[in-house]
Design a protein around this motif. Structure first.
Motif, PDB file in Angstrom:
ATOM      1  N   MET A 185      45.737  61.863 -71.775  1.00  0.00           N
ATOM      2  CA  MET A 185      46.527  61.144 -73.243  1.00  0.00           C
ATOM      3  C   MET A 185      47.229  59.638 -72.644  1.00  0.00           C
ATOM      4  O   MET A 185      47.128  58.432 -72.950  1.00  0.00           O
ATOM      5  CB  MET A 185      47.346  61.716 -73.616  1.00  0.00           C
ATOM      6  N   LYS A 186      48.421  60.022 -71.695  1.00  0.00           N
ATOM      7  CA  LYS A 186      49.378  58.919 -71.789  1.00  0.00           C
ATOM      8  C   LYS A 186      49.357  58.981 -69.940  1.00  0.00           C
ATOM      9  O   LYS A 186      49.693  60.129 -69.759  1.00  0.00           O
ATOM     10  CB  LYS A 186      50.226  57.900 -72.517  1.00  0.00           C
ATOM     11  N   ASN A 187      49.568  58.330 -69.991  1.00  0.00           N
ATOM     12  CA  ASN A 187      50.023  58.439 -68.283  1.00  0.00           C
ATOM     13  C   ASN A 187      51.995  57.219 -68.113  1.00  0.00           C
ATOM     14  O   ASN A 187      51.828  56.461 -69.069  1.00  0.00           O
ATOM     15  CB  ASN A 187      49.571  57.142 -67.248  1.00  0.00           C
ATOM     16  N   PHE A 188      52.618  57.604 -67.334  1.00  0.00           N
ATOM     17  CA  PHE A 188      53.867  57.080 -67.031  1.00  0.00           C
ATOM     18  C   PHE A 188      54.086  57.561 -65.903  1.00  0.00           C
ATOM     19  O   PHE A 188      53.588  57.719 -64.839  1.00  0.00           O
ATOM     20  CB  PHE A 188      55.240  57.904 -67.842  1.00  0.00           C
ATOM     21  N   THR A 189      54.927  56.250 -65.201  1.00  0.00           N
ATOM     22  CA  THR A 189      55.794  55.506 -63.995  1.00  0.00           C
ATOM     23  C   THR A 189      56.609  56.117 -63.643  1.00  0.00           C
ATOM     24  O   THR A 189      57.985  54.935 -64.340  1.00  0.00           O
ATOM     25  CB  THR A 189      54.645  55.055 -63.316  1.00  0.00           C
ATOM     26  N   PHE A 190      57.562  56.997 -63.526  1.00  0.00           N
ATOM     27  CA  PHE A 190      58.762  57.342 -63.470  1.00  0.00           C
ATOM     28  C   PHE A 190      59.768  57.282 -61.287  1.00  0.00           C
ATOM     29  O   PHE A 190      58.922  57.578 -60.490  1.00  0.00           O
ATOM     30  CB  PHE A 190      59.678  58.813 -63.570  1.00  0.00           C
ATOM     31  N   ASN A 191      61.207  56.231 -61.878  1.00  0.00           N
ATOM     32  CA  ASN A 191      61.463  56.300 -60.853  1.00  0.00           C
ATOM     33  C   ASN A 191      62.747  56.995 -60.322  1.00  0.00           C
ATOM     34  O   ASN A 191      63.569  56.355 -60.993  1.00  0.00           O
ATOM     35  CB  ASN A 191      61.730  54.885 -59.705  1.00  0.00           C
ATOM     36  N   ILE A 192      62.572  57.927 -60.030  1.00  0.00           N
ATOM     37  CA  ILE A 192      63.813  58.907 -59.638  1.00  0.00           C
ATOM     38  C   ILE A 192      64.512  59.008 -58.071  1.00  0.00           C
ATOM     39  O   ILE A 192      63.837  59.411 -57.335  1.00  0.00           O
ATOM     40  CB  ILE A 192      64.069  60.178 -60.300  1.00  0.00           C
ATOM     41  N   ASN A 193      65.766  58.063 -58.216  1.00  0.00           N
ATOM     42  CA  ASN A 193      66.298  58.449 -56.547  1.00  0.00           C
ATOM     43  C   ASN A 193      65.545  57.565 -55.322  1.00  0.00           C
ATOM     44  O   ASN A 193      65.195  59.093 -54.810  1.00  0.00           O
ATOM     45  CB  ASN A 193      67.164  60.369 -56.046  1.00  0.00           C
ATOM     46  N   GLU A 194      65.069  57.078 -56.206  1.00  0.00           N
ATOM     47  CA  GLU A 194      63.553  56.543 -55.075  1.00  0.00           C
ATOM     48  C   GLU A 194      62.661  56.882 -54.580  1.00  0.00           C
ATOM     49  O   GLU A 194      61.479  56.706 -53.833  1.00  0.00           O
ATOM     50  CB  GLU A 194      64.658  55.836 -53.937  1.00  0.00           C
ATOM     51  N   ASN A 195      62.109  57.870 -55.600  1.00  0.00           N
ATOM     52  CA  ASN A 195      60.939  58.871 -55.630  1.00  0.00           C
ATOM     53  C   ASN A 195      60.008  58.398 -56.740  1.00  0.00           C
ATOM     54  O   ASN A 195      61.385  58.417 -58.055  1.00  0.00           O
ATOM     55  CB  ASN A 195      61.146  59.805 -55.295  1.00  0.00           C
ATOM     56  N   SER A 196      58.792  57.664 -56.406  1.00  0.00           N
ATOM     57  CA  SER A 196      57.779  57.600 -57.869  1.00  0.00           C
ATOM     58  C   SER A 196      57.216  58.666 -57.945  1.00  0.00           C
ATOM     59  O   SER A 196      56.505  59.772 -57.811  1.00  0.00           O
ATOM     60  CB  SER A 196      57.214  56.500 -57.255  1.00  0.00           C
ATOM     61  N   TYR A 197      57.728  59.328 -59.185  1.00  0.00           N
ATOM     62  CA  TYR A 197      56.809  60.407 -59.791  1.00  0.00           C
ATOM     63  C   TYR A 197      55.539  59.566 -60.895  1.00  0.00           C
ATOM     64  O   TYR A 197      56.111  59.245 -62.234  1.00  0.00           O
ATOM     65  CB  TYR A 197      57.542  61.376 -60.405  1.00  0.00           C
ATOM     66  N   GLY A 198      54.189  60.168 -61.029  1.00  0.00           N
ATOM     67  CA  GLY A 198      53.309  60.041 -61.832  1.00  0.00           C
ATOM     68  C   GLY A 198      53.362  61.065 -62.621  1.00  0.00           C
ATOM     69  O   GLY A 198      52.942  61.732 -61.976  1.00  0.00           O
ATOM     70  N   VAL A 199      53.421  60.162 -63.980  1.00  0.00           N
ATOM     71  CA  VAL A 199      53.259  61.065 -64.982  1.00  0.00           C
ATOM     72  C   VAL A 199      52.535  61.310 -65.733  1.00  0.00           C
ATOM     73  O   VAL A 199      51.803  60.260 -66.378  1.00  0.00           O
ATOM     74  CB  VAL A 199      54.970  61.923 -65.781  1.00  0.00           C
ATOM     75  N   LYS A 200      51.258  62.790 -66.329  1.00  0.00           N
ATOM     76  CA  LYS A 200      50.350  62.027 -66.962  1.00  0.00           C
ATOM     77  C   LYS A 200      50.783  63.400 -68.255  1.00  0.00           C
ATOM     78  O   LYS A 200      50.660  64.749 -67.853  1.00  0.00           O
ATOM     79  CB  LYS A 200      49.004  62.301 -66.315  1.00  0.00           C
ATOM     80  N   ILE A 201      50.508  62.997 -69.629  1.00  0.00           N
ATOM     81  CA  ILE A 201      50.159  64.235 -70.362  1.00  0.00           C
ATOM     82  C   ILE A 201      49.258  64.859 -70.523  1.00  0.00           C
ATOM     83  O   ILE A 201      48.412  63.478 -71.645  1.00  0.00           O
ATOM     84  CB  ILE A 201      51.207  63.497 -72.075  1.00  0.00           C
ATOM     85  N   VAL A 202      48.543  65.783 -70.761  1.00  0.00           N
ATOM     86  CA  VAL A 202      47.439  66.395 -70.782  1.00  0.00           C
ATOM     87  C   VAL A 202      47.063  66.757 -71.906  1.00  0.00           C
ATOM     88  O   VAL A 202      46.082  66.633 -72.389  1.00  0.00           O
ATOM     89  CB  VAL A 202      47.591  67.378 -69.565  1.00  0.00           C
ATOM     90  N   SER A 203      48.365  67.985 -72.946  1.00  0.00           N
ATOM     91  CA  SER A 203      47.614  67.880 -74.241  1.00  0.00           C
ATOM     92  C   SER A 203      49.238  68.089 -74.513  1.00  0.00           C
ATOM     93  O   SER A 203      50.054  68.236 -74.073  1.00  0.00           O
ATOM     94  CB  SER A 203      46.774  68.787 -74.145  1.00  0.00           C
ATOM     95  N   HIS A 204      48.827  68.721 -76.324  1.00  0.00           N
ATOM     96  CA  HIS A 204      50.142  68.458 -77.472  1.00  0.00           C
ATOM     97  C   HIS A 204      49.735  68.397 -78.149  1.00  0.00           C
ATOM     98  O   HIS A 204      48.554  68.591 -79.111  1.00  0.00           O
ATOM     99  CB  HIS A 204      50.675  66.844 -77.069  1.00  0.00           C
TER     100      HIS A 204
END
Length: 139
Positions: A1-20
């Motif tokens: 559905m939607k893709n996001f990238t978060f940077n937390i404490n210099e770590n990068s996280y790729g988050v994808k919403i699969v279903s809702h």
């Protein structure tokens, strides 16, 4: 559905919403799937519909008191005086065009609703006038 990238404490996280569905969201974070249950149901955003109310009243033409000895012709709307068709001392009758006022790129003929003698002209061609500003005085 939607893709996001978060940077937390210099770590990068790729988050994808699969279903809702209702208040359960399935996420994929860096390849690992998580099922998250929300405390409240997520409300879908609706596009607002703009509704205009009908005009409460219609614009009435300016009425002149026929019993008054002096009459003031005022600007019904703000605009620019394009032409003046009378001069001081002219005798006019009902319906005579006194001047032309341009407002919102439209020419508006200002006519007399009373017969009389022009005693004063308070505007010039090219002058901007405000609503209710006295332009011509009759006697």
């Amino acid at each position: 559905m939607k893709n996001f990238t978060f940077n937390i404490n210099e770590n990068s996280y790729g988050v994808k919403i699969v279903s809702h569905e209702d208040n359960v969201i399935e996420l994929e974070v860096n390849g690992t799937v998580y099922s998250v249950k929300m405390k409240e149901t997520v409300k879908t955003v609706k596009t607002p519909t703009l509704v205009r109310k009908p005009a409460s009243s219609t614009i009435e033409p300016i009425k002149i008191n026929p019993a008054a000895s002096k009459t003031k012709i005022v600007a019904p709307i703000p605009g620019v005086v394009l032409s003046i068709n009378v001069k001081v001392g002219d005798t006019i009758k009902v319906g005579d065009e006194l001047l032309v006022l341009e407002a919102m790129k439209m020419e508006n003929s200002i006519t007399s609703e009373k017969s009389g003698l022009v005693t004063a002209i308070n505007v010039n061609v090219g002058q901007q006038v405000l609503q209710s500003e006295v332009m011509i005085e009759l006697e």
